[in-house]
Write an enzyme that holds these catalytic residues in place. Sequence first.
Site, PDB file in Angstrom:
ATOM      1  N   HIS A  46       0.827  -1.205   0.000  1.00  0.00           N
ATOM      2  CA  HIS A  46       0.000   0.000   0.000  1.00  0.00           C
ATOM      3  C   HIS A  46       0.863   1.257   0.000  1.00  0.00           C
ATOM      4  O   HIS A  46       0.533   2.267  -0.643  1.00  0.00           O
ATOM      5  CB  HIS A  46      -0.924  -0.031   1.221  1.00  0.00           C
ATOM      6  CG  HIS A  46      -1.727   1.206   1.407  1.00  0.00           C
ATOM      7  ND1 HIS A  46      -1.440   2.139   2.373  1.00  0.00           N
ATOM      8  CD2 HIS A  46      -2.816   1.667   0.751  1.00  0.00           C
ATOM      9  CE1 HIS A  46      -2.315   3.129   2.313  1.00  0.00           C
ATOM     10  NE2 HIS A  46      -3.158   2.869   1.331  1.00  0.00           N
ATOM     11  N   GLU A  49       2.057   1.877  -3.476  1.00  0.00           N
ATOM     12  CA  GLU A  49       0.945   2.437  -4.260  1.00  0.00           C
ATOM     13  C   GLU A  49       0.903   3.959  -4.116  1.00  0.00           C
ATOM     14  O   GLU A  49       0.750   4.694  -5.103  1.00  0.00           O
ATOM     15  CB  GLU A  49      -0.375   1.812  -3.810  1.00  0.00           C
ATOM     16  CG  GLU A  49      -1.599   2.393  -4.502  1.00  0.00           C
ATOM     17  CD  GLU A  49      -2.824   2.405  -3.623  1.00  0.00           C
ATOM     18  OE1 GLU A  49      -3.522   3.435  -3.587  1.00  0.00           O
ATOM     19  OE2 GLU A  49      -3.094   1.380  -2.959  1.00  0.00           O
ATOM     20  N   HIS A  50       1.032   4.455  -2.901  1.00  0.00           N
ATOM     21  CA  HIS A  50       1.051   5.907  -2.676  1.00  0.00           C
ATOM     22  C   HIS A  50       2.237   6.567  -3.375  1.00  0.00           C
ATOM     23  O   HIS A  50       2.096   7.627  -4.003  1.00  0.00           O
ATOM     24  CB  HIS A  50       1.131   6.197  -1.169  1.00  0.00           C
ATOM     25  CG  HIS A  50      -0.187   6.175  -0.472  1.00  0.00           C
ATOM     26  ND1 HIS A  50      -0.687   7.264   0.201  1.00  0.00           N
ATOM     27  CD2 HIS A  50      -1.114   5.194  -0.334  1.00  0.00           C
ATOM     28  CE1 HIS A  50      -1.856   6.960   0.744  1.00  0.00           C
ATOM     29  NE2 HIS A  50      -2.131   5.695   0.435  1.00  0.00           N
ATOM     30  N   GLU A 126      -3.860   8.252   7.605  1.00  0.00           N
ATOM     31  CA  GLU A 126      -4.869   7.348   7.045  1.00  0.00           C
ATOM     32  C   GLU A 126      -5.182   6.220   8.024  1.00  0.00           C
ATOM     33  O   GLU A 126      -6.343   5.812   8.182  1.00  0.00           O
ATOM     34  CB  GLU A 126      -4.373   6.778   5.716  1.00  0.00           C
ATOM     35  CG  GLU A 126      -5.405   5.951   4.970  1.00  0.00           C
ATOM     36  CD  GLU A 126      -4.888   5.425   3.642  1.00  0.00           C
ATOM     37  OE1 GLU A 126      -5.651   4.693   2.972  1.00  0.00           O
ATOM     38  OE2 GLU A 126      -3.734   5.726   3.271  1.00  0.00           O
TER      39      GLU A 126
END
Length: 421
Positions: A46, A49-50, A126
């Site tokens: 993840h 991905e960012h 997040e």
Amino acid sequence: MFQKVTLDNNVHILTEDIPHVRSVAVGFFVDVGSRDEDNEVSGVSHFIEHLMFKGTKRRTAKDIAETLDAVGGQLNAFTTKEFTCYYARVLDEYFDLAVDLLSDMFFDSKFELQDIDKERNVILEEIKMYEDAPDELVHDIFAGSMWKSHALGRPIIGTADVIAGISRDKIMDYYHKYYNPAKLTVAVAGNIDHERVINKLRPILEPKQGNPTVRRMITPAPHREVICRSKETEQVHLCIGTPGLKLNDDNIYVFQVTNTILGGGLSSRLFQEIREQRGLVYTVYSYHTSYHDAGLFCVYAGLSKENIDEVMELTLKQVRDIQVNGVNQQELQRAKDQLKGNLLLSLENVNTRMSRLGKSQLYLGKVIPPEEIVALVNKVTADEIQELSRQMLKPENFSLAAIGPWEDCGNLKKILTGLWV
């Protein structure tokens, strides 16, 4: 109709021409997700991905954000437990631009230290936001209760401790290991000709080389456990369920119909009994999630603390009823029509068609035509549903996870055990 080409470096390209639309969706699917992570890098898929949006050798982060925005297009990405997808949707005339941007991000992202540190803080925020959403968090707690210590039981986003401490070297080691052509599938759907897609992608992708990485497929061993977390919420958020079926299981469509009847929509047994007739919850539903080698079935309810006993009893009562008495032909046909309708209506969206191509290749190595899926759903019988529910929904396999305003929730285990006596 869809077409498929496999390049010399093992990149799979799948296309579906939909001539009556003006748009085209392009997806770069990487065969890596959170299940491929070790504990010390949990959340790195993840994180990457960012970082893919933070700049390349040719584009700044602002350039990436503006490139498709300027022509009315969309650019996004998501990480799952078994794959990561970067995708764009644009007018067909901007297909080349979308491919150029996605391939630039995929192969030439810079991963500068200052961007890593900046995005580290974004992800930590997040995680805090996620912790403040108990209706989402409880599902990860439930997966953890069932697949204790296995990567499929960990949250995709990772943990604050790991994200705060992970180094650039570890991020880059993971990226170089998995982000190579042998792990890449490109799916394209919309108003686009197959040959145009191949002619555009082949010179970009085929020269790229990489070492194939075979996934360590360790099947999770299911555990029966009750986990509850104390949190000052207005509602209790409750998940109860069992191991499910892997994606290519012969009974997958039987269980999809079963799930639809039990809690898959507004006409389902759980929604009608618990919400509509008794008014005990605002939300109640069931779902079934499948992976390469495992699956998970879950019933979720958001309810007041004082209604836990009754809601759990009613839920398990409906499960027992299907096991003992089966389902009637009316609800069987309604569930089939619901599944078929959802499938066919979803195919009016080019993003859905693109996603379907990519996921089918990753999971099955082929694309099953919608007509074949409809035929398999139509074949499901009431006897198959009753037999499969007896096999799968066994009391000794049920786990439970809950978030709610309590000091001691030990009583939940007694409730779960007692209801099956």
